[in-house]
Design a protein around this motif. Sequence first.
Motif, PDB file in Angstrom:
ATOM      1  N   ASP A  25     -30.663  -7.154  32.522  1.00  0.00           N
ATOM      2  CA  ASP A  25     -31.835  -7.932  32.055  1.00  0.00           C
ATOM      3  C   ASP A  25     -32.217  -7.024  31.540  1.00  0.00           C
ATOM      4  O   ASP A  25     -33.480  -6.909  32.002  1.00  0.00           O
ATOM      5  N   PRO A  26     -32.249  -5.454  31.338  1.00  0.00           N
ATOM      6  CA  PRO A  26     -33.275  -4.485  30.740  1.00  0.00           C
ATOM      7  C   PRO A  26     -34.630  -4.907  30.605  1.00  0.00           C
ATOM      8  O   PRO A  26     -35.589  -4.596  30.746  1.00  0.00           O
ATOM      9  N   GLU A  27     -34.507  -6.091  29.450  1.00  0.00           N
ATOM     10  CA  GLU A  27     -36.353  -5.790  28.761  1.00  0.00           C
ATOM     11  C   GLU A  27     -36.746  -6.615  29.572  1.00  0.00           C
ATOM     12  O   GLU A  27     -38.035  -6.135  29.912  1.00  0.00           O
ATOM     13  N   PHE A  28     -36.572  -7.323  30.828  1.00  0.00           N
ATOM     14  CA  PHE A  28     -37.168  -7.879  31.189  1.00  0.00           C
ATOM     15  C   PHE A  28     -37.989  -7.060  32.687  1.00  0.00           C
ATOM     16  O   PHE A  28     -38.672  -7.022  33.625  1.00  0.00           O
ATOM     17  N   ASP A  29     -36.620  -6.498  32.953  1.00  0.00           N
ATOM     18  CA  ASP A  29     -36.141  -5.801  34.663  1.00  0.00           C
ATOM     19  C   ASP A  29     -36.679  -4.060  34.313  1.00  0.00           C
ATOM     20  O   ASP A  29     -35.776  -3.722  33.928  1.00  0.00           O
ATOM     21  N   THR A  30     -38.012  -4.104  34.098  1.00  0.00           N
ATOM     22  CA  THR A  30     -38.350  -2.421  34.034  1.00  0.00           C
ATOM     23  C   THR A  30     -38.616  -1.982  35.610  1.00  0.00           C
ATOM     24  O   THR A  30     -38.150  -2.832  36.711  1.00  0.00           O
ATOM     25  N   GLU A  42     -26.008 -14.789  27.273  1.00  0.00           N
ATOM     26  CA  GLU A  42     -25.209 -15.996  27.027  1.00  0.00           C
ATOM     27  C   GLU A  42     -25.912 -17.496  27.224  1.00  0.00           C
ATOM     28  O   GLU A  42     -26.449 -17.811  28.607  1.00  0.00           O
ATOM     29  N   GLU A  43     -25.986 -17.946  26.505  1.00  0.00           N
ATOM     30  CA  GLU A  43     -28.024 -19.077  26.455  1.00  0.00           C
ATOM     31  C   GLU A  43     -26.995 -19.843  27.635  1.00  0.00           C
ATOM     32  O   GLU A  43     -28.051 -20.299  28.336  1.00  0.00           O
ATOM     33  N   THR A  44     -26.185 -20.360  27.766  1.00  0.00           N
ATOM     34  CA  THR A  44     -25.793 -21.338  28.154  1.00  0.00           C
ATOM     35  C   THR A  44     -25.592 -21.111  29.697  1.00  0.00           C
ATOM     36  O   THR A  44     -25.321 -21.859  30.769  1.00  0.00           O
ATOM     37  N   ALA A  45     -25.052 -19.908  29.765  1.00  0.00           N
ATOM     38  CA  ALA A  45     -25.582 -19.673  31.772  1.00  0.00           C
ATOM     39  C   ALA A  45     -26.471 -19.660  32.295  1.00  0.00           C
ATOM     40  O   ALA A  45     -27.608 -19.379  31.614  1.00  0.00           O
ATOM     41  N   PRO A  46     -26.663 -19.750  33.709  1.00  0.00           N
ATOM     42  CA  PRO A  46     -27.825 -19.965  34.382  1.00  0.00           C
ATOM     43  C   PRO A  46     -28.348 -18.630  33.919  1.00  0.00           C
ATOM     44  O   PRO A  46     -28.153 -17.423  34.485  1.00  0.00           O
ATOM     45  N   GLY A  47     -29.904 -18.738  33.747  1.00  0.00           N
ATOM     46  CA  GLY A  47     -30.462 -17.224  33.837  1.00  0.00           C
ATOM     47  C   GLY A  47     -30.241 -17.377  32.407  1.00  0.00           C
ATOM     48  O   GLY A  47     -31.898 -16.279  31.667  1.00  0.00           O
ATOM     49  N   GLY A  48     -29.938 -17.258  31.676  1.00  0.00           N
ATOM     50  CA  GLY A  48     -29.159 -16.859  29.948  1.00  0.00           C
ATOM     51  C   GLY A  48     -28.473 -15.536  30.089  1.00  0.00           C
ATOM     52  O   GLY A  48     -27.896 -15.405  29.183  1.00  0.00           O
ATOM     53  N   PHE A  49     -27.706 -14.954  30.956  1.00  0.00           N
ATOM     54  CA  PHE A  49     -27.104 -14.383  31.228  1.00  0.00           C
ATOM     55  C   PHE A  49     -25.496 -14.470  32.108  1.00  0.00           C
ATOM     56  O   PHE A  49     -25.699 -15.439  33.165  1.00  0.00           O
TER      57      PHE A  49
END
Length: 243
Positions: free
Chosen positions: A129-134, A177-184
């Motif tokens: 999740d590189p967009e959030f994980d700076t 993946e939208e249905t996965a915990p946390g979206g990934f």
Amino acid sequence: MKNKSYIGVSLIILIFGIIFIPRIIDKVRNNDIVEQDRLNVKDKEKTRDAGKMVYIEQYGEKKRVPDFSFVNQHGDTITNRDYLGKVYVIEFFFTTCPSICPIMNRNLIDVQNEFKGEDDFGIASFTIDPEFDTPEVLRAYAENYGVTNPNWNFLTGDREKIYELANAGFGIYAGKEETAPGGFAHSGLFALIDKEGYVRSRTDSHGNPIIYYRGYIEQNKSITEGQETPQIDILMEDINNLL
């Protein structure tokens, strides 16, 4: 005529005893003959090979870590070449993961502490999740978990390149993946890399490479329910072997 037949049979039995019985005794002494319900010789050889360190092969060639270049939690560019000469573990994770990532990284903290002071050991953690994980987020995450190994890099960058590294480069699934915990969604596996940049693993009881190491087990499930155990202990053993 009957006496001649008895004599002939007796001679055959005598010859068999002279030729074959000593051979059978030798085989029994050498453990080449075992009970029917035990492993045969080939299976015993495979069992002896369990835990042997091997290279992972792809298309008949030893598998190397694909080239990569990403930014770590300190804003430095880190590539696969920075890890040459080191034994290291690779994982794919994200900082807001509510399920398996905390377990995986607590296990990696145990691995870090086991090899405290070992300059030739490192870890590469790639965020999916590189967009959030700076870099700033990754630095805070590393500090929160107690990361002290200077060779443990939390890496961020182009999302598609990270997914390509995970899915095509290692075959360790990662994706949005939208249905996965946390979206990934991603697997909780660790890859082990040797000092020359080759992917390594140990063999199982059948003589086959395990390829990757399980980094976690699901909570609230016991081993008696069929859940596999994490493989942190054997990962530590194999790191030590490669070092």
